[in-house]
Design a protein around this motif. Structure first.
Motif, PDB file in Angstrom:
ATOM      1  N   ARG A   1       0.825  -1.287  -0.057  1.00 44.52           N
ATOM      2  CA  ARG A   1      -0.161  -0.101   0.049  1.00 44.52           C
ATOM      3  C   ARG A   1       0.918   1.333  -0.155  1.00 44.52           C
ATOM      4  NH1 ARG A   1      -2.612   3.649   3.541  1.00 44.52           N
ATOM      5  NH2 ARG A   1      -4.696   4.173   2.778  1.00 44.52           N
ATOM      6  N   ARG A   2       1.994   1.103   0.716  1.00 43.93           N
ATOM      7  CA  ARG A   2       3.054   2.225   0.942  1.00 43.93           C
ATOM      8  C   ARG A   2       3.609   2.481  -0.600  1.00 43.93           C
ATOM      9  NH1 ARG A   2       2.438   6.003   3.511  1.00 43.93           N
ATOM     10  NH2 ARG A   2       2.603   6.918   1.539  1.00 43.93           N
ATOM     11  N   GLN A   3       3.941   1.487  -1.096  1.00 47.61           N
ATOM     12  CA  GLN A   3       4.608   1.452  -2.504  1.00 47.61           C
ATOM     13  C   GLN A   3       3.718   2.244  -3.507  1.00 47.61           C
ATOM     14  OE1 GLN A   3       6.051  -2.401  -3.692  1.00 47.61           O
ATOM     15  NE2 GLN A   3       6.707  -1.665  -5.725  1.00 47.61           N
ATOM     16  N   ILE A   4       2.430   1.798  -3.601  1.00 50.37           N
ATOM     17  CA  ILE A   4       1.404   2.338  -4.277  1.00 50.37           C
ATOM     18  C   ILE A   4       1.173   4.003  -4.152  1.00 50.37           C
ATOM     19  CG2 ILE A   4      -0.801   2.357  -5.293  1.00 50.37           C
ATOM     20  CD1 ILE A   4      -0.878  -0.800  -4.508  1.00 50.37           C
ATOM     21  N   LEU A   5       0.957   4.082  -2.929  1.00 49.23           N
ATOM     22  CA  LEU A   5       0.751   5.483  -2.315  1.00 49.23           C
ATOM     23  C   LEU A   5       1.961   6.588  -2.824  1.00 49.23           C
ATOM     24  CD1 LEU A   5      -1.268   5.455   0.563  1.00 49.23           C
ATOM     25  CD2 LEU A   5      -1.919   6.086  -1.433  1.00 49.23           C
ATOM     26  N   ASP A   6       3.300   5.881  -2.653  1.00 47.73           N
ATOM     27  CA  ASP A   6       4.237   6.914  -2.643  1.00 47.73           C
ATOM     28  C   ASP A   6       4.507   6.910  -4.263  1.00 47.73           C
ATOM     29  OD1 ASP A   6       5.089   6.913  -0.138  1.00 47.73           O
ATOM     30  OD2 ASP A   6       6.689   5.405  -0.115  1.00 47.73           O
ATOM     31  N   GLY A   7       4.177   5.984  -5.268  1.00 43.23           N
ATOM     32  CA  GLY A   7       4.442   6.049  -6.683  1.00 43.23           C
ATOM     33  C   GLY A   7       3.187   7.248  -7.125  1.00 43.23           C
ATOM     34  N   ALA A   8       2.131   6.905  -6.584  1.00 36.98           N
ATOM     35  CA  ALA A   8       0.943   8.105  -6.850  1.00 36.98           C
ATOM     36  C   ALA A   8       1.306   9.324  -6.600  1.00 36.98           C
ATOM     37  CB  ALA A   8      -0.438   7.340  -6.230  1.00 36.98           C
ATOM     38  N   ALA A   9       1.779   9.608  -5.242  1.00 38.06           N
ATOM     39  CA  ALA A   9       2.081  10.968  -4.831  1.00 38.06           C
ATOM     40  C   ALA A   9       3.338  11.446  -5.924  1.00 38.06           C
ATOM     41  CB  ALA A   9       2.790  10.830  -3.563  1.00 38.06           C
ATOM     42  N   ARG A  10       4.063  10.880  -6.051  1.00 37.47           N
ATOM     43  CA  ARG A  10       5.315  11.482  -7.248  1.00 37.47           C
ATOM     44  C   ARG A  10       4.510  11.733  -8.482  1.00 37.47           C
ATOM     45  NH1 ARG A  10       8.267   7.148  -5.009  1.00 37.47           N
ATOM     46  NH2 ARG A  10       7.951   5.662  -6.556  1.00 37.47           N
ATOM     47  N   VAL A  11       3.559  10.874  -9.078  1.00 40.36           N
ATOM     48  CA  VAL A  11       3.061  11.030 -10.326  1.00 40.36           C
ATOM     49  C   VAL A  11       2.006  12.543 -10.243  1.00 40.36           C
ATOM     50  CG1 VAL A  11       1.324  10.565 -11.786  1.00 40.36           C
ATOM     51  CG2 VAL A  11       3.226   8.874 -11.038  1.00 40.36           C
ATOM     52  N   PHE A  12       1.270  12.397  -9.131  1.00 39.71           N
ATOM     53  CA  PHE A  12       0.137  13.449  -8.876  1.00 39.71           C
ATOM     54  C   PHE A  12       1.189  14.908  -8.681  1.00 39.71           C
ATOM     55  CE2 PHE A  12      -2.753  10.220  -7.089  1.00 39.71           C
ATOM     56  CZ  PHE A  12      -3.206   9.959  -8.208  1.00 39.71           C
ATOM     57  N   ALA A  13       2.025  14.715  -7.937  1.00 35.74           N
ATOM     58  CA  ALA A  13       2.780  15.987  -7.568  1.00 35.74           C
ATOM     59  C   ALA A  13       3.379  16.695  -8.892  1.00 35.74           C
ATOM     60  CB  ALA A  13       4.039  15.835  -6.532  1.00 35.74           C
ATOM     61  N   ARG A  14       3.919  15.641  -9.747  1.00 31.96           N
ATOM     62  CA  ARG A  14       4.359  16.126 -10.847  1.00 31.96           C
ATOM     63  C   ARG A  14       3.402  16.517 -12.161  1.00 31.96           C
ATOM     64  NH1 ARG A  14       7.124  11.485 -12.081  1.00 31.96           N
ATOM     65  NH2 ARG A  14       5.414  10.715 -13.622  1.00 31.96           N
ATOM     66  N   ASP A  15       2.494  15.819 -12.296  1.00 32.56           N
ATOM     67  CA  ASP A  15       1.379  15.931 -13.492  1.00 32.56           C
ATOM     68  C   ASP A  15       0.086  16.203 -13.052  1.00 32.56           C
ATOM     69  OD1 ASP A  15       3.745  14.550 -14.969  1.00 32.56           O
ATOM     70  OD2 ASP A  15       2.560  12.831 -14.610  1.00 32.56           O
ATOM     71  N   GLY A  16      -0.405  16.661 -11.931  1.00 35.26           N
ATOM     72  CA  GLY A  16      -1.358  17.049 -11.327  1.00 35.26           C
ATOM     73  C   GLY A  16      -2.438  15.597 -11.430  1.00 35.26           C
TER      74      GLY A  16
ATOM     75  N   HIS B   1      -5.483  15.261 -12.630  1.00 30.45           N
ATOM     76  CA  HIS B   1      -6.208  15.234 -14.060  1.00 30.45           C
ATOM     77  C   HIS B   1      -5.168  14.792 -15.285  1.00 30.45           C
ATOM     78  CE1 HIS B   1      -9.805  15.872 -12.184  1.00 30.45           C
ATOM     79  NE2 HIS B   1      -9.402  17.115 -11.541  1.00 30.45           N
ATOM     80  N   GLY B   2      -4.119  15.393 -14.977  1.00 29.10           N
ATOM     81  CA  GLY B   2      -2.832  14.979 -16.233  1.00 29.10           C
ATOM     82  C   GLY B   2      -2.201  13.669 -15.828  1.00 29.10           C
ATOM     83  N   ALA B   3      -2.621  13.022 -14.811  1.00 35.53           N
ATOM     84  CA  ALA B   3      -1.794  11.593 -14.560  1.00 35.53           C
ATOM     85  C   ALA B   3      -3.012  10.584 -15.090  1.00 35.53           C
ATOM     86  CB  ALA B   3      -1.442  11.504 -12.972  1.00 35.53           C
TER      87      ALA B   3
END
Length: 201
Positions: free
Chosen positions: A13-28, A30-32
């Motif tokens: 779960r941590r692995q998924i959230l960390d990956g999602a956080a990086r993507v969302f912080a970078r692309d927003g 709706h861009g992700a």
């Protein structure tokens, strides 16, 4: 055996959230895409969807995590018999950012997402409401100690402190990385403001 299994589930779960956080912080948000999250987390679609059925669920989980970390950082300060003054109080933000380094970049996306996501809006209102409760108690302590004038509603002061913290996080994104001591120094300066005698009523 069950304990190891639970640790494994939490790690995934941590692995998924960390990956999602990086993507969302970078692309927003709706861009992700979910594909972006899958690539960043290094997991299969089945593994990710087992924990989170949608991007919205990940966003809500991340917002809940950040709000929980913020509250945990300030709880012991608010509970102290002689609490820190606001200029020292904000240094707790450093502890939050060191634990959740994605938080400053992610929060503006969370704030705008609340305009269209009712569930996230509720999570944010409740989380910030609990933080304001802590800070309101803190301000009341200042007033009891004679450190602050007592004719100002503590809730108003708490909301102003929250506005300062939120605004500083936004400034970090606009102007680049900035030490929290900037906010502490600014508050310290405002706290020493004195009205000239010629202007006093």
């Amino acid at each position: 055996m069950a304990r190891v299994s639970q640790e494994h589930l939490e790690a995934r779960r941590r692995q998924i959230l960390d990956g999602a956080a990086r993507v969302f912080a970078r692309d927003g948000f709706h861009g992700a895409s979910m594909q972006d999250v899958l690539r960043e987390s290094g997991l299969s679609a089945g593994a990710v969807y087992r924990y989170f059925p949608s991007k919205e669920a990940m966003i809500t989980a991340l917002a809940t995590e950040v709000l929980g970390a913020v509250r945990a950082a300030f709880e012991p300060i608010a509970a102290a018999e002689r609490p820190n003054l606001p200029d020292d109080l904000v240094h707790a933000l450093d502890r939050i950012w060191s634990t959740l380094p994605y938080a400053p970049a992610l929060l503006p996306h969370v704030w705008t997402e609340t305009l269209r996501n009712e569930e996230l809006s509720t999570v944010l209102q409740e989380g910030l409401g609990r933080l304001l409760d802590l800070w309101e108690g803190l301000v009341a302590g200042y007033q009891r100690n004679g450190w602050m004038r007592d004719d100002v509603p503590p809730r108003d002061v708490a909301r102003t402190l929250l506005a300062c913290a939120q605004g500083f996080m936004l400034q970090r994104i606009i102007f680049g990385e900035a030490d929290v001591s900037i906010l502490a120094n600014g508050l310290r300066g405002l706290m020493t403001l004195r009205q000239p005698e010629s202007m006093e009523s």
